[in-house]
Enzyme design. Structure first.
Site, mmCIF file in Angstrom:
data_model
loop_
_atom_site.group_PDB
_atom_site.id
_atom_site.type_symbol
_atom_site.label_atom_id
_atom_site.label_comp_id
_atom_site.label_asym_id
_atom_site.label_seq_id
_atom_site.Cartn_x
_atom_site.Cartn_y
_atom_site.Cartn_z
ATOM 1 N N GLY A 86 0.809 -1.206 0.000
ATOM 2 C CA GLY A 86 0.000 0.000 0.000
ATOM 3 C C GLY A 86 0.843 1.256 0.000
ATOM 4 N N GLU A 87 0.389 2.253 0.722
ATOM 5 C CA GLU A 87 1.087 3.534 0.774
ATOM 6 C C GLU A 87 2.404 3.453 1.535
ATOM 7 O OE1 GLU A 87 -1.851 7.165 0.844
ATOM 8 O OE2 GLU A 87 -2.654 5.597 2.161
ATOM 9 N N LYS A 88 2.620 2.332 2.245
ATOM 10 C CA LYS A 88 3.856 2.175 3.005
ATOM 11 C C LYS A 88 5.035 1.781 2.116
ATOM 12 C CE LYS A 88 1.444 0.805 7.240
ATOM 13 N NZ LYS A 88 1.243 -0.276 8.251
ATOM 14 N N ALA A 89 4.745 1.355 0.887
ATOM 15 C CA ALA A 89 5.820 0.962 -0.022
ATOM 16 C C ALA A 89 6.710 2.174 -0.310
ATOM 17 C CB ALA A 89 5.244 0.418 -1.324
ATOM 18 N N LYS B 82 4.447 3.598 -11.542
ATOM 19 C CA LYS B 82 5.280 3.549 -10.347
ATOM 20 C C LYS B 82 5.778 4.947 -10.032
ATOM 21 C CE LYS B 82 9.280 1.238 -8.272
ATOM 22 N NZ LYS B 82 10.284 0.164 -8.413
ATOM 23 N N ASP C 57 16.989 -6.486 -7.201
ATOM 24 C CA ASP C 57 16.084 -7.018 -6.177
ATOM 25 C C ASP C 57 15.028 -7.961 -6.757
ATOM 26 O OD1 ASP C 57 15.315 -7.391 -3.606
ATOM 27 O OD2 ASP C 57 14.254 -5.502 -3.380
ATOM 28 N N ASN D 237 8.248 2.982 -2.995
ATOM 29 C CA ASN D 237 7.861 3.509 -4.300
ATOM 30 C C ASN D 237 6.503 2.919 -4.650
ATOM 31 O OD1 ASN D 237 10.430 4.897 -4.786
ATOM 32 N ND2 ASN D 237 11.272 2.852 -4.981
#
Length: 497
Positions: free
Chosen positions: A71-74, A92, A186, A76
């Site tokens: 969510g918004e915690k990512a 993105k 990654d 990017n």
């Protein structure tokens, strides 16, 4: 209701997206049989998008458009967006400090955007305007490998599908390597996504550095290549190591730190790492080969790891059910858009693509849907400029009434430039005129502009549906009909109440 200020700068004609032919399927590489449409797939040429385009596509980067699993915690955030040609894409959005130099960002993205492959979630654009750093890629509607592997709802990912993942991702990495894009940042289960057919694709986002300084890994250090921990640098062999960690994920159905897995493998307990839910689905010798391949990929010394061509040659022969559709293997189905319960006469006319009937309805409706809206048509100051504007509107309306659609387009185009606040009806009428003139791309653009002017106007949605149908985008057209019917019902309910 007000509308955005309209000027030529924000109503530019929708340009046909240049297309490039997708690469033909290599039938020798795993023996996959794909429909001819898939083999000859087309992908838009990479382009720079304006910030206004991407803001519109994401509803102003609305939180309800976020599809990042964190969510918004990512760090990017990724949004599901809809471009003005009706195409769904993934956008993105990098943190503001990731790429201070916009030109450097655009150059890096353009390099990645040159890659095209059937196993990639291809990058189709970017935006480096102002402080924003945005990437635009094909949208994958069937979630990530992480979700299907670790957070499944109905069934664990079957063995044959896991084989398809390791094969297709190996193909994607080998293609990137061939095109001298040897560094993938990654690689993990979040970087593998499933397209509308359920086939796995490697996200092109991983080909782009997370930031100018080259930070490459955000996952747990236990899964990070040893050389990155030592030097902070990623090398092509680091990608092989990460492929090995994904292979372990697929074999075990859970996160196993590579060091722990290697201890099990060295102890000859090869099959101990296998996901118990897969029991009876695989031959022990096939599982052993993949465990041994994972072991090779996870060697601490980079020089001891195999290359991408070795990966492809190792996993391709293990494919057994190559002719079974991925959606079938995964127990998924393409969901057909439901037919709306009630369509207005205009909605029905758009659904059957009856342009004459649409014209008749728009003509009878006139401008009454905009009554009470703030627009230039109610301007009361009789200056020469306003008189000229009203005359232009009059001539456009006469041309529209008389089905002189070429002149209607010309007059309405002049009117849109003259009016500081544009009329949704003018955009709607010009949209139909474009359709009558065989220009559905421009019609779609105008129908979307009408929606911007009046956010819940059913007419704007119905005209978008009509234009999308003309462009052969039936699923999206049905979605627009549904939206139009929903707002029609909402309006009727408000009248009743």
């Amino acid at each position: 209701m007000g509308c955005i200020q309209s000027r030529t700068s924000n109503i530019q004609a929708l340009q046909d997206e240049e297309l490039v032919e997708g690469e033909k399927l290599d039938l020798l590489n795993g023996g996959e049989h794909r429909d001819q449409d898939d083999i000859n797939q087309v992908v838009p040429v990479f382009k720079e998008y304006s910030l206004s385009e991407l803001k519109l596509a994401t509803n102003g980067f609305s939180s309800d458009k976020i599809v990042s699993e964190s969510g918004e915690k990512a760090p990017n955030v990724v949004y599901k967006a809809k471009l003005d040609n009706g195409r769904f894409v993934a956008v993105k959005r990098f943190s503001r400090l990731s790429w201070p130099d916009s030109q450097q960002f655009i150059a890096e993205a353009s390099g990645v955007g040159k890659l095209r492959h059937k196993r990639l979630m291809n990058l189709i654009g970017c935006c480096g305007e102002g402080e924003e750093r945005l990437l635009v890629a094909e949208f994958m509607p069937n979630d990530t490998l992480s979700k299907h592997l670790f957070h499944w709802d109905k069934q664990p990912l079957p063995w044959e599908m896991r084989l398809r993942v390791v094969n297709y991702i190996a193909q994607a990495l080998d293609h990137c390597n061939t095109e001298n894009r040897k560094i993938y940042h990654d690689l993990n289960a979040y970087r593998v996504l499933f397209d509308e057919d359920g086939d796995p694709r490697l996200s092109s986002f991983g080909l782009m550095k997370n930031s100018r300084d080259g930070k490459s890994y955000s996952t747990n250090l236990a899964y990070t290549p040893p050389e990155f921990l030592r030097t902070g640098r990623v090398i092509p062999e680091s990608v092989i190591y990460s492929y090995g960690t994904v292979l372990l994920d697929l074999l075990s159905g859970k996160h196993i730190p590579p060091s722990h897995a290697l201890n099990l493998i060295r102890g000859k307990n090869v099959l101990v790492v296998m996901d118990s839910s897969l029991e009876g689905q695989y031959a022990n010798e096939d599982a052993t080969k993949l465990v041994e391949l994972a072991s090779k990929c996870l060697q601490s010394e980079a020089r001891d790891r195999p290359n991408t061509k070795f990966l492809v040659s190792a996993v391709a022969p293990l494919q057994k059910q190559t002719e079974v559709a991925a959606l079938s293997l995964m127990g998924l189905q393409k969901v057909a858009a439901p037919t709306p319960a009630v369509l207005s006469p205009l909605g029905k006319a758009c659904a059957r693509m009856d342009l004459t009937a649409v014209h008749d309805i728009l003509l009878k409706t006139g401008y009454r849907d905009e009554e009470g809206a703030e627009n230039e048509l109610s301007f009361q100051e009789w200056t020469q400029q306003v008189q000229e504007m009203l005359n232009t509107k009059k001539f456009g309306d006469i041309a529209f009434r008389d089905k002189d659609f070429k002149n209607a387009i010309d007059y309405y185009s002049k009117l849109v430039v003259m009016m500081p606040i544009a009329s949704a009806t003018v955009f709607a009428r010009r949209a139909l005129s474009y359709l009558m003139n065989g220009q559905p791309e421009l019609a779609l653009r105008d129908a979307m502009q009408a929606q911007v002017c009046m956010h819940e106007w059913p007419t704007a949605f119905y005209l978008q549906a009509l234009a999308l149908s003309k462009l052969g985008m039936e699923t999206d057209a049905q979605d627009m009909l549904n939206d139009g019917a929903a707002f029609e019902a909402k309006k009727q309910n408000s009248w009743r109440n």
